[in-house]
Each structure stands twice: as structure tokens, then as C-alpha cells.
Design an enzyme around this catalytic site. Structure first.
Site, PDB file in Angstrom:
ATOM      1  N   SER A  43     -33.713  -5.042  51.491  1.00 32.05           N
ATOM      2  CA  SER A  43     -33.130  -4.220  52.670  1.00 32.05           C
ATOM      3  C   SER A  43     -34.896  -3.487  54.134  1.00 32.05           C
ATOM      4  O   SER A  43     -34.178  -2.842  54.941  1.00 32.05           O
ATOM      5  CB  SER A  43     -33.417  -2.778  51.367  1.00 32.05           C
ATOM      6  OG  SER A  43     -34.847  -2.629  50.794  1.00 32.05           O
ATOM      7  N   TYR A 102     -32.828   0.490  50.001  1.00 31.85           N
ATOM      8  CA  TYR A 102     -31.348   0.142  48.750  1.00 31.85           C
ATOM      9  C   TYR A 102     -31.412   1.101  47.753  1.00 31.85           C
ATOM     10  O   TYR A 102     -30.428   1.945  46.429  1.00 31.85           O
ATOM     11  CB  TYR A 102     -30.749  -1.026  49.095  1.00 31.85           C
ATOM     12  CG  TYR A 102     -30.353  -1.983  49.249  1.00 31.85           C
ATOM     13  CD1 TYR A 102     -29.933  -1.267  51.242  1.00 31.85           C
ATOM     14  CD2 TYR A 102     -30.540  -3.314  49.817  1.00 31.85           C
ATOM     15  CE1 TYR A 102     -29.597  -1.923  52.403  1.00 31.85           C
ATOM     16  CE2 TYR A 102     -29.928  -3.502  51.082  1.00 31.85           C
ATOM     17  CZ  TYR A 102     -29.698  -3.265  52.024  1.00 31.85           C
ATOM     18  OH  TYR A 102     -28.953  -4.073  53.165  1.00 31.85           O
ATOM     19  N   GLY A 103     -32.400   1.169  47.029  1.00 33.24           N
ATOM     20  CA  GLY A 103     -32.705   1.609  45.489  1.00 33.24           C
ATOM     21  C   GLY A 103     -32.149   2.685  44.938  1.00 33.24           C
ATOM     22  O   GLY A 103     -31.469   3.055  44.169  1.00 33.24           O
ATOM     23  N   CYS A 111     -33.640  -9.571  47.405  1.00 33.03           N
ATOM     24  CA  CYS A 111     -33.093  -8.107  46.953  1.00 33.03           C
ATOM     25  C   CYS A 111     -32.974  -7.555  45.543  1.00 33.03           C
ATOM     26  O   CYS A 111     -31.530  -8.409  45.558  1.00 33.03           O
ATOM     27  CB  CYS A 111     -32.956  -7.165  48.216  1.00 33.03           C
ATOM     28  SG  CYS A 111     -32.396  -5.253  47.265  1.00 33.03           S
ATOM     29  N   THR A 135     -32.150  -5.441  43.964  1.00 34.48           N
ATOM     30  CA  THR A 135     -31.147  -4.580  43.384  1.00 34.48           C
ATOM     31  C   THR A 135     -29.953  -4.609  44.365  1.00 34.48           C
ATOM     32  O   THR A 135     -28.418  -4.666  44.139  1.00 34.48           O
ATOM     33  CB  THR A 135     -31.188  -3.019  44.681  1.00 34.48           C
ATOM     34  OG1 THR A 135     -32.923  -2.761  44.234  1.00 34.48           O
ATOM     35  CG2 THR A 135     -30.823  -1.711  44.466  1.00 34.48           C
ATOM     36  N   CYS A 188     -38.218  -5.693  41.860  1.00 34.99           N
ATOM     37  CA  CYS A 188     -37.896  -5.653  43.177  1.00 34.99           C
ATOM     38  C   CYS A 188     -38.640  -6.282  44.236  1.00 34.99           C
ATOM     39  O   CYS A 188     -40.232  -6.132  43.919  1.00 34.99           O
ATOM     40  CB  CYS A 188     -38.224  -3.726  43.354  1.00 34.99           C
ATOM     41  SG  CYS A 188     -38.092  -3.288  44.758  1.00 34.99           S
TER      42      CYS A 188
HETATM   43  N1  DGL Z   1     -36.615  -5.135  47.485  1.00 34.64           N
HETATM   44  C1  DGL Z   1     -36.070  -4.630  47.390  1.00 34.64           C
HETATM   45  C2  DGL Z   1     -35.316  -5.223  45.780  1.00 34.64           C
HETATM   46  O1  DGL Z   1     -36.031  -5.813  45.498  1.00 34.64           O
HETATM   47  C3  DGL Z   1     -35.215  -2.961  47.196  1.00 34.64           C
HETATM   48  C4  DGL Z   1     -36.139  -2.250  48.005  1.00 34.64           C
HETATM   49  C5  DGL Z   1     -35.119  -1.347  48.216  1.00 34.64           C
HETATM   50  O2  DGL Z   1     -34.283  -0.999  49.372  1.00 34.64           O
HETATM   51  O3  DGL Z   1     -34.835   0.546  47.537  1.00 34.64           O
HETATM   52  O4  DGL Z   1     -34.753  -4.434  45.074  1.00 34.64           O
END
Ligand code: DGL
Length: 267
Positions: free
Chosen positions: A8, A39-40, A70, A72, A180
């Protein structure tokens, strides 16, 4: 052909950085979906749509494999994308299994985004590997915002983490799992707040080893460094489909790599 890596936002640079160390002979397309970050805190349906768009971009750009950098997006969309597209798709998952194995009976804290914490995939993983009920899960939504602002080690970050970690008796913990990819930028602050016996684990190295394995099995790994006659850079960076070309933007990416290189040595 390039390897596509996406997230994201800037969290995905964590996996790009590791990939460039493990597979330096490859070319990469890095895609940060900044128009839709975070995204989260969105719904699974929304994230599924965003990921599908990025997958189509990667396929149009002739990628030989895609890494979903990612946690998520992996938990929401990896299986569906594998059903839909035939190129190898490698996802990142929180390193819960090694954490439970290495914790020596101490508790394990998994930190992730709210959506990853809610999703069945992480709950099922914990159920599978956590026979002694050692694992706790904590959502840290604000860290993604701090990261996207480039605020990695401020007093606000320290206070936020201190407050959220204060409900845990950290002396009982042996491992902190970064679930994350944005959280890797904050390893120095985590380290200062955690007792010495708590180790910090993340899934980047394991995910890139898996990428190397999958490409190796297909005979798709580059053997020599990119050809000198070929002027395309080793990494092309895209923000939701728009290529970064101006030197200041590219320098910002280099600074993220530098930060991650410092963080990589904090365990
Ligand atoms: N970097 C992402 C992950 O590993 C998500 C971050 C987000 O967009 O909330 O979950």
C-alpha cells in the site's frame, strides 16, 4: 523480466531492500499504492479490488513473479489472486511460527494492522502453531500513518508505542513479531521500549528466500548482473501507476533504503 513487489505504501521497500541483497542480479518493479494507503483500516472487499488493480499492472509490465509485500493484502487477497493469475505470487505472513518455536515458552506479541488482526488468515495461523496459547495480537494503525509521513523516530512515535505496549507485562514476552511491513522503520524505538530478552522478528528474509526458491525451481533466476548495454535501472518505482522519475523522489527512496539498512541489524 522484472520481479514485481508491491505494498500500500513505503512498507514494501522492506522486501525490495531484502530482495536486492539476496537477489542483486534481478530487476525490480516496485509499486506503492499511495492513492489507497492505508489498506489496514479498509474493508477486505476494498483491499481485494486494489490488489487486483496492482496485479493487472504487474502483468501488463511483464513481471515474472509478484511479491505481495504487505501482510494485510496477503491475508485478504493472495489466495484469490493465485486462482486468478498464473504467475507466481509470493505473499508475506507474520513470522508467528518461528516466534513460537524460538520463544522458549515465553509469550509472543504479534503487532499488525487492524484488518490483518481481524482476518481469518492470521487467526488460523495462530490457531495452527500456538498450541500453548502464548500469542497475543495488537493492532497498531497509527504506525502506518507515521511511516507514510516519514516520521520514524519522533517523540510522538515513542509515546504512541509506549502507551499501546503498556497494557502488556513485557517481562513475560520472548518475541515481538512485526506483522506489517511498515513497522520495520520503527525497530529502533521498539528496541528501546522492549526488555532485552524480547527479540524482534519479521518475515522479510523468509519471504525473499521463498521467492528465490520459486524462481529457481522454474529456472527463472537471472544468472548475470543486468547487461551494461541495457539502460533500464535495476528498480523502477511507481506510485499507484505513476513512475518516479525526478531525482528528489528517487533520492527519497534511497533514504528509505538507508533507514531500512540501519533497522535490519536491530534484532
Ligand atoms: N504494509 C502493510 C502490511 O504489511 C499494510 C499497511 C496499510 O496499508 O495499512 O500489512
Amino acid at each position: 523480466m522484472s520481479i514485481g513487489i508491491f505494498d500500500s505504501g513505503i512498507g514494501g521497500v522492506t522486501l525490495l531492500h531484502q530482495a536486492m541483497i539476496t537477489l542483486p542480479q534481478e530487476k525490480y518493479i516496485f509499486y506503492a499504492d499511495v492513492d489507497h494507503v492505508p489498506y489496514g483500516t479498509k474493508s477486505s472487499q476494498q483491499v481485494l479490488g486494489f490488489v487486483d488493480e496492482v496485479m493487472q499492472f504487474m502483468i501488463q509490465h511483464n513481471c515474472k513473479a509478484v511479491v505481495i509485500a504487505c501482510n494485510t493484502a496477503t491475508s485478504v487477497a493472495a489466495e484469490e489472486m493465485r486462482r486468478k493469475y498464473s504467475i507466481p505470487i509470493i505473499g508475506i505472513e507474520p513470522a508467528v511460527k518461528p516466534a513460537v518455536q524460538e520463544s522458549g515458552g515465553r509469550r509472543v506479541l504479534v503487532v499488525a494492522t487492524p484488518l490483518a488482526v481481524q482476518e481469518k488468515k492470521l487467526k488460523n495461523l495462530v490457531k495452527r502453531v500456538d498450541e500453548s496459547h502464548l500469542v497475543d495480537m495488537l493492532a497498531l494503525p497509527k504506525l502506518v500513518e507515521f511511516a507514510e509521513r516519514g516520521e520514524f523516530a519522533s517523540e510522538m512515535v515513542r509515546q504512541y508505542l509506549e502507551e499501546l505496549l503498556s497494557s502488556y507485562d513485557l517481562d513475560k514476552y520472548g518475541e515481538l513479531v512485526l506483522g506489517c511491513t511498515h513497522f520495520n522503520y520503527f525497530k529502533d524505538t521498539f528496541r528501546k521500549l522492549l526488555p532485552d530478552q524480547v527479540k524482534i522478528l519479521d518475515g522479510s528474509a523468509g519471504t525473499i528466500r521463498q521467492l528465490a526458491r520459486v524462481l529457481g525451481e522454474r529456472g527463472a533466476l537471472e544468472e548475470a548482473p543486468p547487461c551494461k548495454m541495457d539502460n533500464t535501472p535495476a528498480v523502477q518505482y511507481f506510485l499507484s501507476g505513476r513512475e518516479l522519475v525526478n531525482p528528489e523522489d528517487l533520492e527519497r527512496m534511497q533514504r528509505l533504503h538507508q533507514r531500512l539498512e540501519e533497522m535490519r541489524h536491530i534484532l
